[in-house]
Design a protein around this motif. Structure first.
Motif, mmCIF file in Angstrom:
data_model
loop_
_atom_site.group_PDB
_atom_site.id
_atom_site.type_symbol
_atom_site.label_atom_id
_atom_site.label_comp_id
_atom_site.label_asym_id
_atom_site.label_seq_id
_atom_site.Cartn_x
_atom_site.Cartn_y
_atom_site.Cartn_z
ATOM 1 N N LEU A 163 58.339 -14.289 -29.085
ATOM 2 C CA LEU A 163 57.691 -14.483 -30.383
ATOM 3 C C LEU A 163 56.200 -14.770 -30.208
ATOM 4 N N ALA A 164 55.845 -15.409 -29.089
ATOM 5 C CA ALA A 164 54.436 -15.725 -28.837
ATOM 6 C C ALA A 164 53.598 -14.471 -28.636
ATOM 7 N N ASP A 165 54.247 -13.356 -28.294
ATOM 8 C CA ASP A 165 53.536 -12.094 -28.100
ATOM 9 C C ASP A 165 53.533 -11.227 -29.356
ATOM 10 N N GLU B 34 52.264 -4.657 -40.552
ATOM 11 C CA GLU B 34 53.130 -5.813 -40.825
ATOM 12 C C GLU B 34 53.453 -6.625 -39.565
ATOM 13 N N LEU B 35 53.675 -5.930 -38.436
ATOM 14 C CA LEU B 35 54.071 -6.646 -37.225
ATOM 15 C C LEU B 35 53.653 -5.844 -35.993
ATOM 16 N N VAL B 36 53.030 -6.525 -35.032
ATOM 17 C CA VAL B 36 52.690 -5.879 -33.770
ATOM 18 C C VAL B 36 53.185 -6.758 -32.623
ATOM 19 N N VAL B 37 53.473 -6.102 -31.487
ATOM 20 C CA VAL B 37 53.856 -6.797 -30.262
ATOM 21 C C VAL B 37 52.798 -6.478 -29.213
ATOM 22 N N LYS C 46 49.247 -11.283 -22.856
ATOM 23 C CA LYS C 46 47.879 -10.791 -23.035
ATOM 24 C C LYS C 46 47.285 -11.312 -24.352
ATOM 25 N N PRO C 47 45.936 -11.299 -24.458
ATOM 26 C CA PRO C 47 45.304 -11.724 -25.717
ATOM 27 C C PRO C 47 45.756 -10.858 -26.888
ATOM 28 N N HIS C 48 45.739 -11.462 -28.062
ATOM 29 C CA HIS C 48 46.158 -10.731 -29.263
ATOM 30 C C HIS C 48 44.998 -9.865 -29.766
ATOM 31 N N SER D 294 51.467 -3.140 -27.660
ATOM 32 C CA SER D 294 52.465 -2.271 -27.030
ATOM 33 C C SER D 294 53.481 -1.702 -28.027
ATOM 34 N N ARG D 295 53.659 -2.385 -29.181
ATOM 35 C CA ARG D 295 54.579 -1.903 -30.214
ATOM 36 C C ARG D 295 53.949 -2.151 -31.580
#
Length: 676
Positions: A51-53, A76-79, A84-86, A92-93
């Motif tokens: 979840l932290a990623d 809406e949501l990225v991984v 790694k930094p946000h 990656s997703r």
């Protein structure tokens, strides 16, 4: 997966609010928000992304190729890549999430306009997901031959943390994803709706889906066949296989041959007659199989599988038959209170689709697993529930000790399927009217029951052979919710013999099926055997059923009684009912009771809250102001690593807790037993 409530936080929610699993922020309950939370949990538990990623509502920057202007698109949501930094370069997703009103072909919110555009703008992102709650699209981005433009390919799935696309395509891959959250329920419903709407099979959509589900189960069980030296999946769909007619045909051929194989298998031949066929088109079969193939059914918990199964059964067989499931929390409480073990022969004489029997099987499975792996706990112990050693003991227990009778032949078949779904080999489910046993009009079925009971006696080294060879006085525990209500009529010939004498002593007081079932259960129980039964309150309180209560007190010791709230069976049917826990008196106990009045303590409770309202909507614990309480919860789950290693991870989240009195009542019941 294991959850442990740590403590209660000083945070409360209004009815239209939830807490984001990623940020911990309070959000309004909307369809899109609920879908986002579901996807986040799916990516966390099933795909192994932390979840932290993850980050929600992330703005991607890109250059418009037509105007050369800088633009932004909110996703809406990225991984991000692990640790790694946000920042955009580490995505990656990409996940585009809408409510189910938005179609994948929508010009502004659909697949091409959102996901493909966002993935094209992020060089590091090869895989993406577009979801609206009922439809899921996995995409892969590849450069074209010249290396200038991106091409997007539809996939059946995308890789999880540490996986590659090649890993998903390996036929020797021995394990699929363990379904988390509501994933399996959504897959079953999505598959059923697809068959119903796109295959023109409105009459048998349920059965066609079940054939595929059982192909998947059979394929997983092949891992435990001794002759299978090197297990290779047969129920699988290559990540791009469903995109071509040739690929769809390969999938269809593979699975149809698997279905023929399973119909000849000893376990599954008990469920199928042999004439069934998978009659879906290749394209539809490949579409559904690609969804089902993602998940391991053996590793899914009984709650997950049971709820998913009931979701589709309840919309077909049950409604057609005018019957309804006993709610799972009630079934669970009844089973936990009587605490069946591997040494108990169990019967449900009105088993329906097998809810009580499946719960008994799960209860005993947990006992066996704990005995075999005493040093394990939490998700590591849960994972052993589907191990070969546990499965073998569970299979033997089910074959020897679990029995179910039902008057409806379709429900008999549904119950057998439910038992196989629960991980058992097969169980002794028979089509018979329990009130007419042993004189039912189908002597062949009666003979099968008697043979099965006698096999059970021999296997369990049970010396109880009272009343010859039939099923009477052979069961240690009975769980049942018998049919009751004014619409259910019992034929006079069942109550009375040809000479006018009574088959049922209670028949002189009432011809209600629920009353006669009490005596039928008494007949099936061993002396000292126990039963848990759902009964309408009228039997326990109406003046005109006083004689029935006197008969019960003469024949049984009352162990406990739980008065259920009126919401118990709503919204299907409104009936005020109770749970009655009884123990059949031995002959000596009956004689002692006749000689002198015996007093004993009886456990009694009232379940005012059952975790749902009259419409079936869940209700949660609230504070003094009526706001829903949040509890700080630790969720432990296992992530399978590419190298075969398993890692236990912990997720802390704030969760609501159902307002259900039954778990507390079960706890108090055992406290009551300790104090006696």
């Amino acid at each position: 997966m294991a959850k442990e409530i740590v403590d209660q936080e000083d945070i409360s929610l209004e009815d239209n609010q939830l807490v984001c699993v990623i940020t911990g922020e309070i959000k309004k309950v909307k369809a899109q928000e609920v879908n986002l939370q579901s996807v986040a949990l799916m990516l966390n538990e099933e795909y192994g992304f932390d979840l932290a990623d993850m980050e929600r509502d992330f703005k991607i920057e890109y250059t418009d190729p037509d105007t050369s202007k800088q633009k932004k698109q909110k996703v809406e949501l990225v991984v991000f890549e692990q640790g790694k930094p946000h920042e955009q370069e580490f995505i990656s997703r990409i996940c585009i999430i809408h409510d189910d009103k938005v179609k994948d072909t929508d010009k502004t919110k659909g697949l091409a306009a959102t996901l493909e555009n966002a993935m094209g703008a992020v060089e590091s992102c090869e895989f993406g997901l577009w979801a609206n709650g009922s439809s899921y699209h996995f995409l892969q981005k590849e450069e074209d031959a010249l290396g200038f433009d991106s091409e997007f390919t539809d996939l059946s799935d995308f890789p999880g943390e540490g996986e590659t696309l090649e890993d998903l395509d390996r036929a020797d891959r021995s394990s699929s994803r363990k379904p988390a959250n509501d994933s399996l329920i959504k897959v079953f419903k999505r598959s059923h709706d697809y068959i119903y709407g796109n295959e023109g099979r409105k009459k048998d959509a349920f059965w066609q889906l079940l054939y595929l589900i059982f192909c998947k189960l059979y394929d997983e069980k092949r891992k435990f066949i001794p002759s299978e030296d090197s297990y290779r999946r047969k129920f699988w769909v290559g990540v791009k296989e469903k995109n071509t007619a040739e690929g769809c045909k390969k999938v269809a051929d593979r699975i149809k041959s698997l279905f023929k194989e399973l119909k000849d298998d000893r376990i599954f031949s008990e469920v199928f007659s042999g004439s069934e066929e998978i009659e879906l088109r290749d394209k539809g079969l490949a579409f559904i199989a690609s969804d089902l193939a993602k998940y391991s059914f053996l590793d899914a918990s009984i709650d997950v599988k049971g709820t998913a199964y009931e979701t589709i059964v309840s919309n077909t067989l049950k409604q057609e038959a005018g019957q309804f499931f006993t709610p799972r929390n009630i079934v669970k409480a009844m089973v936990e209170m009587l605490n069946p073990s591997e040494h108990d022969r169990v019967l449900d004489p009105a088993c329906g689709s097998g809810g009580f029997l499946v719960m008994v099987l799960d209860h005993v499975r947990k006992q066996i697993a704990k005995e075999l792996y005493p040093d394990l706990e939490g998700p590591l112990l849960t994972e052993k529930f589907s191990s070969f050693e546990v499965n073998e003991r569970v299979r033997q227990y089910a074959e020897n000790s679990i029995f179910g009778f039902d008057f409806d032949p379709d429900l008999k078949k549904a119950a057998r399927m439910n038992m196989v779904m629960a991980g058992d080999g097969h169980a002794n489910i028979f089509h018979v009217n329990s009130l007419e046993y042993p004189n039912w009009e189908h002597p062949d079925e009666i003979a099968k029951i008697n043979n099965a009971v006698n096999r059970s006696l021999m296997a369990m080294k049970d010396i109880a052979t009272t009343n010859g060879i039939d099923a009477r006085e052979k069961f240690d525990i009975i769980f049942t919710n018998p049919p009751f209500g004014a619409k259910v009529k019992v034929e006079r010939s069942i109550i009375y013999k040809e000479d006018g004498t009574l088959n049922y002593k209670l028949g002189q007081y009432s011809d209600a099926p629920e009353v006669l079932f009490i005596e039928a259960c008494y007949n099936f129980l061993k002396p000292g055997g126990k039963m848990a039964i759902v009964l309408p309150d009228g039997i326990l309180g109406n003046p005109n059923t006083e004689k029935v209560r006197e008969w019960i007190l003469e024949k049984f010791k009352i162990l406990g009684s739980i008065d259920l709230a009126v919401e118990a069976f709503l919204p299907q049917v409104g009936v005020q009912a109770s749970l009655l826990f009884l123990q059949k008196k031995t002959e000596i106990e009956r004689q002692l009771a006749q000689d002198s009045e015996q007093e004993y303590d009886v456990f009694m409770a009232i379940a005012e809250k059952l975790g749902k309202d009259r419409r079936g909507n869940p209700i949660y614990l609230r504070d003094e102001d009526g706001l829903e309480l949040l509890f700080d919860t630790e969720t432990k789950y296992i992530v399978n690593k590419k190298n075969g290693q398993k890692e236990v991870k912990t997720r802390r989240e704030k969760l609501k807790q159902l307002d259900d009195d039954l778990p507390k009542i079960v706890e108090e019941f055992f406290n009551f037993l300790k104090e006696k």
